[in-house]
Design an enzyme around this catalytic site. Structure first.
Site, PDB file in Angstrom:
ATOM      1  N   CYS A  18     -17.656 -26.364  33.266  1.00 11.97           N
ATOM      2  CA  CYS A  18     -16.682 -26.065  32.213  1.00 11.97           C
ATOM      3  C   CYS A  18     -15.255 -26.428  32.601  1.00 11.97           C
ATOM      4  CB  CYS A  18     -16.744 -24.586  31.850  1.00 11.97           C
ATOM      5  SG  CYS A  18     -16.304 -23.473  33.221  1.00 11.97           S
ATOM      6  N   GLN A  19     -15.007 -26.699  33.880  1.00 12.12           N
ATOM      7  CA  GLN A  19     -13.633 -26.901  34.331  1.00 12.12           C
ATOM      8  C   GLN A  19     -12.881 -27.987  33.563  1.00 12.12           C
ATOM      9  OE1 GLN A  19     -16.288 -26.657  36.266  1.00 12.12           O
ATOM     10  NE2 GLN A  19     -15.932 -25.373  38.056  1.00 12.12           N
TER      11      GLN A  19
END
Length: 381
Positions: A73-74
């Site tokens: 998700c970064q």
């Protein structure tokens, strides 16, 4: 038997929820060594593949009914650098490749709310259209040119080969019985030759129901044999008036949101050292402090989002805040309950590493609610 292959498995929150819905995992693919240790403690080691997804050979599997996973998700996180598809950690192309190679009956992918921000709108559309038409050969190096080709195919509605009916929704885990206010995007696809339509399950819990129990009937406080805090007393008349005006004599129909106090009920205070049993994960970590931008989760509310934190150090959301204003860190066992993992699901690593894994996980209950609804539709016969 529902055969599942999971990618980006992490600590296994999504995997556990899907398993409880009836799936049988054929493979759990994860590159992080500590997360793989956690998976091996909870699943047969031979199905855990500790490898980079870019090197994984999907061709070794067949008859896969569902592919699931949470791509990193970064690249899209509100708290990160938000480089999106320009971030080398963007693994959506490999998630799409898995679908293209195995063409399962259905898939579930999860990611952060930031994926829906306006700056990523075109790339998100590109993700959805690739998942819709995974067998379309995209020849351009520029993804925007590929998007244009997919948009044309989609608009003409002339595509005759296998594709997926894809839907997505931003969900708050608290609305499905998770004791945590955690908003995540969930993407679900069903292969079109199955001729099946499916909708996301309706919410089962609500904030108003919790407020009703607190400020109209008082049953929340009675259940825990405590009195409202001074903060809650200041809201008593205002909330009661609003709720009674909105609902009249009849309470909200959904179940109340589950609070931190609810889910930790029955646990002893954290221990100073290991106890040689399940409470080895219930060890007090000292040094919690509250300051601007680093605040705890109020015990009589659902927890704030459990986070993995920057550089391995979780933020203040991973603390309990008591009515008297004091705070302390969640223990690993408490964080597992906030993420709805079973107590007997061990998490490998130090407190910081365990919290990183838990902060990256899909709440087990949310995964189970979605998978159960999906399986009851797709695999009903």
């Amino acid at each position: 038997m529902i055969n599942s292959l999971e990618i980006f498995s992490g600590a296994g929150g999504l995997a556990k929820g899907i398993e409880l819905a009836g799936a049988h995992h054929q493979a759990l693919v994860e590159w992080n060594a500590d997360a793989c240790k956690t998976l091996r403690k909870n699943y047969p080691p031979e199905i855990v593949f500790e490898t980079d997804i870019r090197n994984f050979q999907f061709s070794q599997f067949s008859n896969i009914d569902i592919i699931a996973g949470g791509p990193p998700c970064q690249p899209f996180s509100l708290g990160g650098k938000a480089k999106g598809n320009e971030d080398e950690r963007d693994m959506f192309p490999y998630a799409i490749s898995a679908i293209r190679q195995l063409m399962p009956k259905t898939f579930i992918f999860e990611n952060v709310k930031g994926l829906l921000r306006q700056s990523f709108a075109q790339y998100f559309k590109y993700i959805i259209l690739q998942l819709t038409y995974p067998q379309v050969c995209l020849k351009n190096k520029d993804w925007k040119q590929n998007l244009s080709d997919l948009e044309r195919i989609h608009a003409e509605d002339l595509y005759q080969d296998l594709k997926y009916n894809v839907t997505f929704r931003l969900l708050n885990a608290a609305d499905y019985g998770v004791p945590q206010k955690r908003e995540r995007v969930v993407i679900v696809g069903i292969r079109n030759d199955l001729n099946i339509s499916w909708n996301f399950p309706e919410r089962t819990h609500s904030e108003d129901s919790l407020l009703w129990d607190k400020y109209v009937t008082g049953t929340y406080w009675e259940k825990h044999n405590i009195s409202p805090s001074s903060l809650d007393l200041t809201q008593l008349s205002q909330q009661r008036e609003r709720l009674q005006f909105q609902y009249g004599m009849f309470p909200p129909t959904k179940n109340p949101w589950i609070t931190v106090r609810d889910v930790l009920d029955g646990l002893p205070n954290p221990y100073e050292q290991e106890q040689g049993n399940m409470y080895d994960e219930h060890i007090l970590r000292k040094g919690a402090k509250e300051y601007a931008g680093h605040t705890g989760s109020e015990i009589d509310q659902p927890s704030k989002t459990i986070k993995a934190g920057g550089h391995g150090v979780p933020g203040g959301e991973n603390m309990i805040k008591y009515p008297d204003g004091t705070v302390r860190y969640y223990t690993v066992l408490e964080a597992k309950r906030i993420q709805t993992f079973p107590d007997n699901y061990p998490i490998s690593g130090s407190w910081t590493e365990a919290m990183r894994q838990l902060g990256n996980a899909v709440p087990v209950r949310l995964a189970n609610v979605i998978a159960s609804s999906l399986f009851n539709t797709v695999f009903a016969n």
